[in-house]
Design a protein around this motif. Structure first.
Motif, PDB file in Angstrom:
ATOM      1  N   ILE A 126       0.832  -1.202   0.000  1.00  0.00           N
ATOM      2  CA  ILE A 126       0.000   0.000   0.000  1.00  0.00           C
ATOM      3  C   ILE A 126       0.866   1.251   0.000  1.00  0.00           C
ATOM      4  O   ILE A 126       0.532   2.250  -0.652  1.00  0.00           O
ATOM      5  CB  ILE A 126      -0.972  -0.016   1.193  1.00  0.00           C
ATOM      6  N   SER A 127       1.997   1.221   0.690  1.00  0.00           N
ATOM      7  CA  SER A 127       2.899   2.383   0.701  1.00  0.00           C
ATOM      8  C   SER A 127       3.442   2.671  -0.686  1.00  0.00           C
ATOM      9  O   SER A 127       3.542   3.833  -1.095  1.00  0.00           O
ATOM     10  CB  SER A 127       4.057   2.143   1.659  1.00  0.00           C
ATOM     11  N   ALA A 128       3.781   1.612  -1.422  1.00  0.00           N
ATOM     12  CA  ALA A 128       4.256   1.802  -2.794  1.00  0.00           C
ATOM     13  C   ALA A 128       3.153   2.387  -3.670  1.00  0.00           C
ATOM     14  O   ALA A 128       3.408   3.251  -4.518  1.00  0.00           O
ATOM     15  CB  ALA A 128       4.744   0.483  -3.365  1.00  0.00           C
ATOM     16  N   HIS A 129       1.925   1.960  -3.460  1.00  0.00           N
ATOM     17  CA  HIS A 129       0.792   2.495  -4.217  1.00  0.00           C
ATOM     18  C   HIS A 129       0.575   3.973  -3.903  1.00  0.00           C
ATOM     19  O   HIS A 129       0.308   4.774  -4.807  1.00  0.00           O
ATOM     20  CB  HIS A 129      -0.469   1.696  -3.877  1.00  0.00           C
ATOM     21  N   LEU A 130       0.726   4.328  -2.626  1.00  0.00           N
ATOM     22  CA  LEU A 130       0.475   5.720  -2.221  1.00  0.00           C
ATOM     23  C   LEU A 130       1.589   6.668  -2.656  1.00  0.00           C
ATOM     24  O   LEU A 130       1.373   7.872  -2.698  1.00  0.00           O
ATOM     25  CB  LEU A 130       0.268   5.801  -0.712  1.00  0.00           C
TER      26      LEU A 130
END
Length: 89
Positions: A39-43
């Protein structure tokens, strides 16, 4: 990209001891850490995705509770897990 069942089995084997040990705190923290990283990579690319931001905060809180429980139960397992997952800098 969702988490595949093969990846889950791999995480459970590495941190839980076997693929059937899905309830251990170590394997649950490892699974949540994998989801947090995803999710951090997506954000990083989608900064205004507020629903993903909220789910990230919920996962971080859940992982924090599990780590606190593990630290109270067995501090050596806690330190080994922190080192293995590379959570603290």
């Amino acid at each position: 990209m969702s988490l595949t069942s093969e990846k889950k089995i791999e995480i459970f084997k590495e941190f839980g001891g076997s693929e059937k040990n899905t309830g251990s705190v170590e394997s649950q923290v490892a699974l949540i850490t994998h989801r947090i990283n995803h999710i951090s990579a997506h954000l990083r690319e989608n900064r205004k995705d507020h629903s993903s931001t909220r789910s990230l905060y919920k996962l971080v809180g859940q992982r924090k509770k599990l780590l606190k429980y593990l630290a109270n139960q067995d501090i050596t397992k806690y330190r080994a897990l922190i080192e293995k997952l590379n959570l603290r800098k």
